[in-house]
Write an enzyme that holds these catalytic residues in place. Structure first.
Site, short mmCIF file in Angstrom:
data_model
loop_
_atom_site.label_atom_id
_atom_site.label_comp_id
_atom_site.label_asym_id
_atom_site.label_seq_id
_atom_site.Cartn_x
_atom_site.Cartn_y
_atom_site.Cartn_z
N ASP A 81 14.09 -2.05 -4.94
CA ASP A 81 14.41 -3.19 -4.01
C ASP A 81 15.26 -4.26 -4.60
O ASP A 81 14.69 -5.28 -4.77
CB ASP A 81 12.98 -3.41 -3.28
CG ASP A 81 12.65 -2.36 -2.63
OD1 ASP A 81 13.04 -1.83 -1.89
OD2 ASP A 81 11.13 -2.40 -2.88
N GLY A 107 0.83 -1.12 0.01
CA GLY A 107 -0.18 -0.16 -0.02
C GLY A 107 0.72 1.22 -0.08
O GLY A 107 1.90 1.20 -0.34
N HIS A 146 4.58 2.29 -7.67
CA HIS A 146 3.70 1.05 -7.87
C HIS A 146 3.09 1.04 -9.16
O HIS A 146 2.74 -0.06 -9.52
CB HIS A 146 2.97 0.94 -6.57
CG HIS A 146 3.42 0.90 -5.15
ND1 HIS A 146 3.67 2.04 -4.24
CD2 HIS A 146 4.06 -0.07 -4.58
CE1 HIS A 146 4.36 1.47 -3.28
NE2 HIS A 146 4.51 0.35 -3.52
N SER A 191 7.58 5.35 -0.54
CA SER A 191 6.42 5.74 0.31
C SER A 191 7.26 6.46 1.46
O SER A 191 6.61 7.55 2.06
CB SER A 191 5.92 4.36 1.06
OG SER A 191 5.26 3.59 0.05
O1 PAF Z 1 8.13 -4.60 -1.78
C1 PAF Z 1 7.40 -4.65 -1.05
O2 PAF Z 1 6.36 -3.70 -1.08
C2 PAF Z 1 7.16 -5.89 -0.28
O3 PAF Z 1 8.35 -6.07 0.15
C3 PAF Z 1 6.40 -6.94 -0.76
C4 PAF Z 1 7.10 -7.54 -1.96
C5 PAF Z 1 5.14 -6.42 -1.23
C6 PAF Z 1 6.21 -8.06 0.24
O4 PAF Z 1 5.64 -7.67 1.35
#
Ligand code: PAF
Length: 283
Positions: free
Chosen positions: A150, A31, A37, A186
């Site tokens: 990430d 979220g 995203h 975020s």
């Molecule tokens: O990258 C993220 O937002 C989180 O690490 C994920 C992959 C949704 C797992 O909780």
């Protein structure tokens, strides 16, 4: 967009998609959605008939309870964004739905999870692989989308999928940046005005590394440290240069591609914000 709060609801939605013969792309998130995203959603939207997103702030990947408690939660806005981006269904479960009473099974990449960022955040990647494995089992997507920002997470998930023969394709999506180069996160919302102005130093350090033509890992390391030292508000907390695809520490001459991962803290005292950034450099 179908909003599902239980495993059985999302499975029912997915069963409907499957009877249409649809291919499904999955975008797992915690979220607090931003353009980074939404780039994952766009990539999934472009490649699949149906797109499913998940919003789940996964407690097992947080080391400190305080970090979990202060993690931003913006459900209404997240759902609006996913709906307007053409997501077909979203799973937004309670913790007990994902970790049922008595839960004791974990998934861990034993080496990759415990080096680099994993060494300073014990248990973090175990939490990530455990929840991602659960989400894959629940949704059984054809492909799943993760941000390259990430970077270690992406490698950890690829390793898990390969090792456990999971029938899902992992797609990495390039980092989305603000106009001044700062990677969207975020966490950026928690930066003070002065720290927000200072934070693009991370991207500048990576640009400098790429442009430097450094011949050794040590020279590359120095270019990054020198650039970060120009910004007094940034405290470097991690700098790793790894050989690809093995993800082992790079030393000496750069004979092939390397991945660079930086983390730095901005702010002072109890009110610090940890930011990360990454770049692949191909000498
Ligand atoms: O990258 C993220 O937002 C989180 O690490 C994920 C992959 C949704 C797992 O909780």
């Amino acid at each position: 967009m179908q909003i599902c709060r239980t495993v059985s609801d999302i499975r029912a939605a997915l069963a409907g998609f499957r009877t249409e013969g649809a291919g499904v792309g999955l975008v797992p998130t915690m979220g607090a959605l931003h353009a980074g995203h939404m780039a994952l959603v766009s990539a999934a939207r472009a490649a699949h008939d149906r797109v499913v997103a998940t919003i789940f702030v996964n407690p097992t990947q947080f080391g400190q309870a305080a970090d979990l408690d202060t993690y931003p939660r913006t459900e209404a806005r997240d759902l609006e964004q996913l709906d307007s981006a053409g997501v077909d269904a979203v799973l937004i479960p309670e913790v007990a739905e994902i970790y049922p009473a008595g839960d004791e099974t974990v998934v861990e990449t034993t080496r990759l999870a415990n080096i680099l960022h994993g060494a300073v955040r014990p248990g973090h990647f175990r939490g990530v692989t455990t929840v991602v494995a659960k989400l894959f089992n629940i949704c059984q997507p054809d492909a799943a989308y993760f941000g390259e920002k990430d970077y270690q997470q992406l490698h950890v998930i690829r390793r898990m999928v390969c090792d456990l023969h999971m029938p899902v394709t992992i797609r990495g999506v390039p980092t989305v940046r603000d106009t001044d180069g700062l990677a969207l996160s975020s966490r950026n919302a928690r930066l003070s005005r002065a720290d927000r102005a200072a934070a693009p130093v991370l991207a500048r350090a990576l640009d400098a590394a790429q442009a430097s033509g450094a011949a050794t890992a040590e020279a590359l390391d120095q270019v990054i440290r020198d650039t970060l030292a120009t910004e007094p508000r940034a405290t470097l907390t991690g700098l790793d240069i790894v050989r690809l695809p093995a993800f082992t520490p790079a030393t000496g001459p750069l004979t092939g591609p390397v991945g660079i991962m930086i983390s730095a803290e901005f702010g002072r005292g109890d009110d610090t914000v940890l930011l990360i950034d990454q770049r692949e450099v191909h000498p």
